[in-house]
Design an enzyme around this catalytic site. Sequence first.
Site, short mmCIF file in Angstrom:
data_model
loop_
_atom_site.label_atom_id
_atom_site.label_comp_id
_atom_site.label_asym_id
_atom_site.label_seq_id
_atom_site.Cartn_x
_atom_site.Cartn_y
_atom_site.Cartn_z
N HIS A 63 0.81 -1.20 0.00
CA HIS A 63 0.00 0.00 0.00
C HIS A 63 0.85 1.27 0.00
CE1 HIS A 63 -4.18 1.12 0.51
NE2 HIS A 63 -3.78 2.14 1.24
N TYR A 108 4.31 0.46 -3.03
CA TYR A 108 4.04 0.15 -4.42
C TYR A 108 5.08 -0.82 -4.97
CZ TYR A 108 0.41 3.69 -4.57
OH TYR A 108 -0.74 4.40 -4.35
N SER A 148 -8.69 3.95 -3.44
CA SER A 148 -9.57 2.82 -3.12
C SER A 148 -9.78 2.71 -1.62
CB SER A 148 -8.93 1.52 -3.61
OG SER A 148 -7.77 1.26 -2.85
N HIS A 149 -10.92 2.20 -1.23
CA HIS A 149 -11.14 1.80 0.17
C HIS A 149 -11.93 0.51 0.17
CE1 HIS A 149 -10.98 3.78 4.36
NE2 HIS A 149 -9.79 3.50 3.93
N ARG A 173 -8.73 14.71 2.07
CA ARG A 173 -7.52 15.25 2.71
C ARG A 173 -6.37 15.36 1.72
NH1 ARG A 173 -9.47 12.26 6.65
NH2 ARG A 173 -8.05 10.51 6.46
N ASP A 174 -6.26 14.35 0.84
CA ASP A 174 -5.20 14.41 -0.16
C ASP A 174 -5.30 15.66 -1.01
OD1 ASP A 174 -3.59 12.20 0.25
OD2 ASP A 174 -4.95 10.83 -0.79
N ASP A 189 -1.14 14.90 4.77
CA ASP A 189 -2.17 14.28 5.61
C ASP A 189 -1.69 12.94 6.13
OD1 ASP A 189 -2.44 13.12 2.93
OD2 ASP A 189 -4.09 12.02 3.85
N GLU A 213 -4.24 4.58 12.43
CA GLU A 213 -4.78 5.22 11.24
C GLU A 213 -6.01 6.04 11.58
OE1 GLU A 213 -5.13 2.51 7.96
OE2 GLU A 213 -2.96 2.45 7.78
N SER A 214 -5.98 6.63 12.73
CA SER A 214 -7.07 7.55 13.07
C SER A 214 -7.18 8.58 11.96
CB SER A 214 -6.77 8.26 14.39
OG SER A 214 -6.92 7.35 15.46
#
Lengths: 96, 96, 726, 225
Positions: free
Chosen positions: C44, C47, C89-90, C111-112, C263, C307-308
């Site tokens: 993730h 890459y 993606s999520h 955020r990105d 972020d 990962e809050s």
Amino acid sequence: MKLISEKQPLLILRKNKLKFSVTITLKKDVLDPQGKVVQNTLQNLGMDNLKNIRQGKYFEIDLDDNDQNEAKKKVDDMCKKLLANLIIEDYKVEKI
Amino acid sequence: MKLISEKQPLLILRKNKLKFSVTITLKKDVLDPQGKVVQNTLQNLGMDNLKNIRQGKYFEIDLDDNDQNEAKKKVDDMCKKLLANLIIEDYKVEKI
Amino acid sequence: MKITQKIIDKHGLKSEEYTNIKKILKREPNLLELGIFSAMWNEHCSYKSSRKHLKKLPTKGKQVIQGPGENAGVIDIGDDDAIIFKIESHNHPSYIEPYQGAATGVGGILRDVFTMGARPIALLNSIHFGSPNHFKTKSLLNGVVSGIGGYGNCIGIPTVAGETKFNDTYNENILVNAMAVGHAKKNKIFYSKAKGNNKSVVYVGSKTGRDGIHGASMASAEFDENSEDKKPTVQVGDPFTEKLLMEACLELMKDNSIISIQDMGAAGLTSSSVEMASKGDLGIELNLEKVPCREENMTPYEMMLSESQERMLIILEDGKEKYAKSIFEKWDLDFVVIGKTTNTNKLTLKFNSETVGEIPIDALASKAPIYDRKWNKKKISNKRIKIKNLKKIKILDSLIKILSSPNHSNKKWITNQFDQMVMCDTVQKSGSDAAIIRIHGREKAIAVAVDSSANYCKSHPITGGKQIVCENWRNLISVGAKPLAITNCLNFGNPENPEIMGEFAECLMGIKESCEYLDYPVVSGNVSFYNGTNKKNISPTPVIGGVGLIRQFKKPMNHHFKKENSIIITVGKTFGHLEQSALYEEVYSISDGRPPEVNLINEKNNGEAVLNIINSELVNSVHDISSGGILVALAEMSMESNIGVLINKPKKLTNQFEYFFGEDQSRYVLEVDQNNLKNVEKILKESNVFYENIGATQKTFFEIKKEIKISVKELYKANNQWYTNY
Amino acid sequence: MKSSVIVFPGSNCDRDISVALEKMQFKNQMVWHKESKLPKSDLIVVPGGFSYGDYLRSGAIAGKSIIINEVIKAANDGCLVLGICNGFQILTETGLLKGVLLRNENLKFINKDINIKVMNNETNFSKKYKKNEILKINIAHNEGNYFTNKEHLNELNEKNLIAFKYCNDEGDVNEKYNPNGSLENIAGIYNSKKNILGMMPHPERMVDKLISNTDGVNLFSSLLN
Ligand SMILES: Nc1ncnc2c1ncn2[C@@H]1O[C@H](COP(=O)(O)OP(=O)(O)O)[C@@H](O)[C@H]1O
Ligand SMILES: [Mg+2]
């Protein structure tokens, strides 16, 4: 109603409404944005002793059933299938 | 900590976290669209004995307080001031 | 704690990788360090399987200000305006907890975009579900749609376009891709590259909890029966806090306080701090006891890997702390200086003044493993399926069947759950080929669309890759926009499987070819591998998100028929390709045929001619011809306006099914006023574009001469009931 | 005409309404929720959005903010107050308007253009509309299901305090055209003095032909004189 036996007429004839409460709460380490905002607001309103608030859901459920244990199991099932998301929530069923 | 009196050391030394639960339910004559949809969904899932569901809110509140009655009054106050909308909702406070 | 094999496995590190870590550190890592390596070397973040192939994509162009490598891509839309956008993606979190998974997916991609200084102006999504008959699909659909809406509606950014598909390849692994588009001033773009030694590193936003610890590893692990155990890694989104964070960041960005900003996304504090330091060729030192925590007794390990959501890391210019702090306090957000930049090129972690971890930055970034994974070329079947061999069907029945299928049904049930109008610049909402968003206070607008085609990519990855870029390009053209650049989200199966890696490599070849030819560069993107369960991988599903520019905005172009008695023209040649088509899939359940050829020369030529016609204001409505062919395109144009058509039977082609349902590429339908016809034909002829005059619009009836006749209302009914009945 | 738009954390239609007001020649100011003084204004707008995330109940927490006391004072002194969407919810939470806005009947957020009928065109907010005029206006909410008790409902009807009702293209007010389950299709109401209007639909989204229509314009121009 055809199945009423001599021995337990009351149990069946009495319209058997059982009532349960379900409380659903977020698991311990899961963020509760709503609770947080509510807490801040109350503190801003001057409630100093307030230490923590967590918000959850509440259900009151009426069942037509004769067997309390059976009924409770059904409520349990409802929680698992729909009411609670076990990934982030816990639930508690109580007879009321 | 300087103020500990001989007579009630325990009460103060014990970090006095009191925990209350608040359940908020819609008044009887108020429509509960959420509960209704949950109920229909569950009935569609085959839960026939289910007669009625009403949805409400649930809070767990931690207070730092010595006096339980006092604390309960405060929670009561929170309900009136913010947590419940008394036009449509009832609330219940319990020590847990 | 002694690092055992079990711990290493749990962190998803291969034994070669662990050996490598020891070599870099010249010692055994402690648990904290191991966790950090595992997060940063994870697919993730690193890459590692895809990088080699991604490098080949075209990323440059006159219009590109910033290509891949930053939080999002940046393009130039003239004057001093820039558009910043990205898709992400999520998938895995959304399968486990659809509402929160989808919601935090939207939050993350936003955020990105605002990290770079852009005010977000549009949200899009691409969502893929399993078969509607699968027992999980309905609740996943409900949860994902309300999660996307829940976040976007609350934060107040319109969700304006997307795609929704069903296919049993996603039964155990749905796809949830979210795209955000923002607007910034060209000279006010913020990057993540740190600069200068001994600068304050500031933590802002929400507090850190134990959310999603090892979420990044989860996103790169295949699901198996035990995936339910991975539950607690799902985060809960807080769009309200994100709204505050966004406003606070944008307010601070008006000033010159920020050196760099990033972020905290996947792998949270770890990846954000490492990336900033790595890009700036610096080191970074963090005092972890200062990190604002939500829970008691959080360990450095938990803080670094949490990962809050709704958090940012900022490197500030000297002396700006007080000013910056006042802004974040105004918005009721945490603001804490938690460390500083150093010139050690190391990530140094302290907890109550004790050093608890130290890792060279390059070990985590540039020295992260890269794999040249084995990949196999796709074996293309030569099987030909001819309509003659199939059982007899009727044109009208087939049309109705397609229009009422989940994949082709009207998506209003979904899009009505999204606020599409907030910000009051949505000129064209969901429902057309692309959405149109006006640049606030200006006369120009951008068009946005997302597209994918898993069936095409599955049966012929190169052609499929080519096709989706073209389809996306076409969708932007259809609303009168000049396509500028794309972002892409590459959803694939397990890259350790050479067949899957082959799909990946070949799809990218196709994407590259189209992007190069169309001058449609890739400026940002995201790779999601390991989509699948128990060795069953999803069909390759690259998703393309495109942005185009409408320079002088007058009125929105869309595919709604405007008038009766206008001429209907198809642009582009119809050959009648059916082997891989909506007709075959929805009517015959055949979905393994070859996709239609993509001819890039025609694609560009036809598209430019259509754009020219739109810009010359010679056309009433435009629609690209895609899934379902000419007939479905016409039906969609009719249903939007309740204006019918009268279509002539084709003369040359013998098979009507091929003509009406064929999915040949590079085609459009145009609705042209009688008195504009000459001028339109002139442009088409001069551009050497093949076109046909196929009929005219008429009142209320959808009709092919001597073949079918049905009221548009009935078509509408067929097209609008699936979701409400589901 | 001076207007003030109250901005809460989580408000998100604040910019939209200020653009609309300025377009209609109001002299507008934005007022941050932590402020304890309202600038002198002829119109106060409580805008749409998700103040405080709509956590707890939509509008509940904004109803406890510092500035809201000033709004209440001004309203009681007769200042015109317009609450749109979340603003309507906030006004009911403060008690300036009676009743509550419950979850939409279908439990879904609803965004679409719907028809509403002008029920009373004799107020400061509506005098530029014709009686029974049908407007097409965008709605976007989770909790727009208006509910109140019998006595109040009677009062609303008797005193002509219902501002708008959901209807179809032809002006039929019917349960079928009720998007959210609201009592008697109510889309907006006045207080008894008719200086406060709360409505779920977004008039500020309907002042620009390019993005929608101009059915909201007359609401603002009514206010102007
Ligand atoms: N999940 C979604 N969110 C927003 N809009 C959607 C979604 N799914 C579909 N749409 C919209 O529905 C319309 C039809 O989608 P699609 O058939 O995929 O369009 P096309 O074939 O032109 O790419 C488009 O306007 C698209 O933006
Ligand atoms: Mg299209």
